[in-house]
Motif scaffolding. Structure first.
Motif, PDB file in Angstrom:
ATOM      1  N   ALA A  31      -0.909  -1.396  -7.895  1.00  0.00           N
ATOM      2  CA  ALA A  31      -1.414  -1.192  -6.530  1.00  0.00           C
ATOM      3  C   ALA A  31      -0.421  -0.409  -5.676  1.00  0.00           C
ATOM      4  N   ASN A  32       0.876  -0.619  -5.923  1.00  0.00           N
ATOM      5  CA  ASN A  32       1.907   0.037  -5.105  1.00  0.00           C
ATOM      6  C   ASN A  32       2.494   1.286  -5.751  1.00  0.00           C
ATOM      7  N   MET A  33       1.867   1.773  -6.811  1.00  0.00           N
ATOM      8  CA  MET A  33       2.423   2.916  -7.538  1.00  0.00           C
ATOM      9  C   MET A  33       2.399   4.183  -6.675  1.00  0.00           C
ATOM     10  N   LYS A  34       3.570   4.821  -6.556  1.00  0.00           N
ATOM     11  CA  LYS A  34       3.665   6.063  -5.777  1.00  0.00           C
ATOM     12  C   LYS A  34       3.966   7.259  -6.674  1.00  0.00           C
TER      13      LYS A  34
END
Lengths: 111, 496
Positions: free
Chosen positions: A73-76
């Motif tokens: 979900a927080n993958m950048k």
């Protein structure tokens, strides 16, 4: 400033502040893997996944799955984070498979 | 009447005999593990009472199964059932019904702890355990506890009750439900963050808005129909603008709360966070004079002064306002290189609009900090940085005054020139800093050179060690010859 607030800050000196000749298109900064923020969720997912597989703890494998979801979900930075995430997910799934479908853990029979 | 009585008596005697036989068999069974003699006595008493009550009716007695004497802990043995039926036609039934005689040798007498180390001790298992599914195998401590706690009733030995299943799979149920909640929250949180970012862009970056009037290029692309906002993550949005006097460009970074991440949301219950927006304006090299200034709340200003290198080197916290001037609200602190710079930067207009006492009461909740520097450590040296709190999508108009500070300060600093007196001070500080930086760089260079030399020396030594003895001898001879040549007197040849 009052004028700026009302008119959108357009003119301090009356003339148009825009200068099309000086416009530069956006270039994203080049970030080396060392400068990227640490993916704690991914790291914890790997840790719990390994513990779940090695020590045969179901709870650890489930927690690893949850941390995998958080990391996803927080993958950048897709390229850099995907390796760690895929490894964590693999460990978590392996842990669940061995816990549920594998032989029972030795020494767990009641005495 | 007498005949009736005589007919009733023989079955009663037979029943008594049967009960004696049962009590004998059960007393033998009491030697096995898991049986308690006290319980058995009470069971006999109950049986006797019920037998006295039921005169003519058939009696069915279920015996508990003898425990299996084997090493497997999951195979149950079928119960031995003895059924007797009394009738008027058969007054003398067989007083000795067939029964399973237990092994007189107890199982544990033959068990040697040392010889069979690691093999589980044989014991009786309940039918409830055997009916447990494969998932709730011995590896699951929760399932084990559930199996021990409540043995299944005789009628439902094959299936488990929902309460037991819930207890056995509590971890799985909790984790799967959390994942479902996580997924639902991901989509709702993502939508909320996007709504806030779009509300900001609609208010300040669309046609005829403040940034449209100030910058010729809006958005990350160079075409006409390029997106205004760039999404870096589910909680990070960026807006870029360029093509304005005095500056190269401006980058606004919106850092939202991680609404899409349920775990982060739970953490935020303990450590609350706010949505923030940071404007970073890169100034042209020739336009920005020597300005180092920061304005923030007192606590934040102190931490900024400790952490930011430029503020640490060139600036100090101003304890008092410049003489005869209105100043910022009491909650705020100003960190500046000199009082002159602070006085020139914090103008009456700024005090009226945002930073003054009255205005700050109204708009202070959205203000975090300002930081202007011509000595910033990083890829760009001359940068203006504004940090504000982002309101909700519905209250976006409340930060109009704060956003208006950005173009105002670009123009103010672009035109600003220091007085000669202040300039001499700032130049001295900057030259000193430059010298320090140069020394640091020189030191680093020297260290690198020394490291290289040491590495070379190491390599040479390793190469020498590898050389054979003969090669060493030759090398020594060469060296000796060279030294001899050097030591010999130089003879000049003269032609006559």
């Amino acid at each position: 400033m009052k004028e700026a607030a009302s008119s959108g800050g357009g003119s301090a000196g009356g003339s148009d502040p825009r200068m099309a000749s000086t416009a530069r298109p956006y270039t994203p900064p080049k970030l080396s893997p060392q400068d990227l923020p640490i993916d704690y969720a991914g790291f914890l997912a790997v840790v719990f996944g390994v513990v779940g597989v090695m020590l045969r703890y179901k709870v650890c494998s489930w927690i690893a799955i949850i941390f995998c979801a958080q990391s996803l979900a927080n993958m950048k930075n897709f390229e850099n984070d995907l390796k760690q995430l895929s490894m964590a997910f693999m460990f978590a799934v392996m842990g669940l498979v061995t816990n549920y479908l594998g032989p029972p853990r030795p020494g767990s029979t009641k005495r | 009447m007498a005949t009736a009585a005589s007919l009733i008596r023989p079955p009663r005697a037979a029943l008594l005999l049967l009960l004696l036989a049962l009590s004998f068999s059960l007393s033998l069974a009491a030697h096995f593990e898991g049986f308690d003699s006290d319980d058995l006595h009470s069971a006999h008493a109950d049986d006797a009472a019920s037998a006295d009550g039921d005169d003519d009716e058939g009696l069915e007695v279920e015996l508990p199964p003898p425990p299996p004497i084997s090493l497997s802990t999951s195979s149950p043995s079928p119960p031995v059932t003895t059924t007797t039926s009394s009738s008027a036609s058969n007054p003398n039934p067989d007083p000795n019904p067939t029964r399973a005689t237990p092994n007189p040798t107890p199982a544990l007498d033959l068990w040697d702890e040392d010889e069979f180390e690691g093999i589980p001790v044989p014991e009786a298992t309940s039918s409830d355990e055997s009916s447990a599914p494969a998932e709730a195998a011995p590896s699951d401590p929760v399932a084990d506890a559930a199996a021990e706690a409540a043995p299944a009733p005789p009628g439902r030995a094959a299936g488990r009750r929902p309460a037991e299943l819930l207890r056995a799979y509590s971890v799985e149920i909790a984790c799967v439900s959390f994942l479902i909640c996580f997924l639902l929250n991901y989509f709702t949180g993502k939508r909320q963050n996007e709504a806030i970012a779009l509300a900001w862009a609609t208010r300040f970056a669309t046609r005829d808005s403040i940034f449209d009037k100030n910058f010729s290029l809006l958005g990350t692309g160079d075409g006409k129909d390029t997106p205004l906002l760039m999404k870096e993550g589910q909680d990070v949005f960026k807006f870029y603008a360029s093509g304005r006097r005095f500056c190269q460009g401006m980058l606004a970074t919106m850092e939202m709360r991680a609404r899409h991440d349920l775990l982060s949301k739970l953490v935020e219950l303990v450590f609350p966070r706010k949505d923030t927006i940071t404007f970073e304006v890169v100034m042209n090299e020739e336009t920005m004079d020597h300005v180092v200034l920061a304005v923030a709340r007192k606590k934040a200003a102190k931490t900024m002064q400790k952490e930011e290198r430029d503020l640490q080197r060139f600036a100090g916290v101003l304890t008092s306002a410049p003489a005869g001037r209105r100043w910022v609200a009491d909650e705020l602190a100003v960190v500046a290189e000199s009082k002159e710079v602070a006085g020139d930067m914090i103008t009456e207009a700024v005090l009226d609009q945002v930073l003054g006492d009255k205005a700050f009461e109204k708009f202070g909740k959205w203000f975090i900090s300002l930081h202007f520097s011509d000595q910033l450590a990083g890829s760009y040296k001359k940068v203006l940085s504004f940090k504000f709190v982002l309101p909700d999508a519905s209250n976006m108009a409340e930060m109009t005054r704060l956003v208006a500070l950005v173009p105002y300060y670009i123009d103010l600093i672009g035109r600003y020139k220091l007085s000669s007196h202040a300039r001499s001070k700032t130049e001295g500080a900057r030259s000193k800093a430059a010298q320090e930086a140069f020394r640091e760089q020189q030191g680093l260079r020297q260290e690198a050179l020394q490291r290289k030399k040491a590495e070379k020396k190491k390599l040479m030594e390793e190469a020498e060690a590898k050389l054979s003895a003969e090669a060493l001898r030759k090398k020594e001879e060469k060296d000796r010859a060279r030294q001899m040549k050097k030591s010999m007197p130089k003879v000049k040849m003269l032609r006559s």
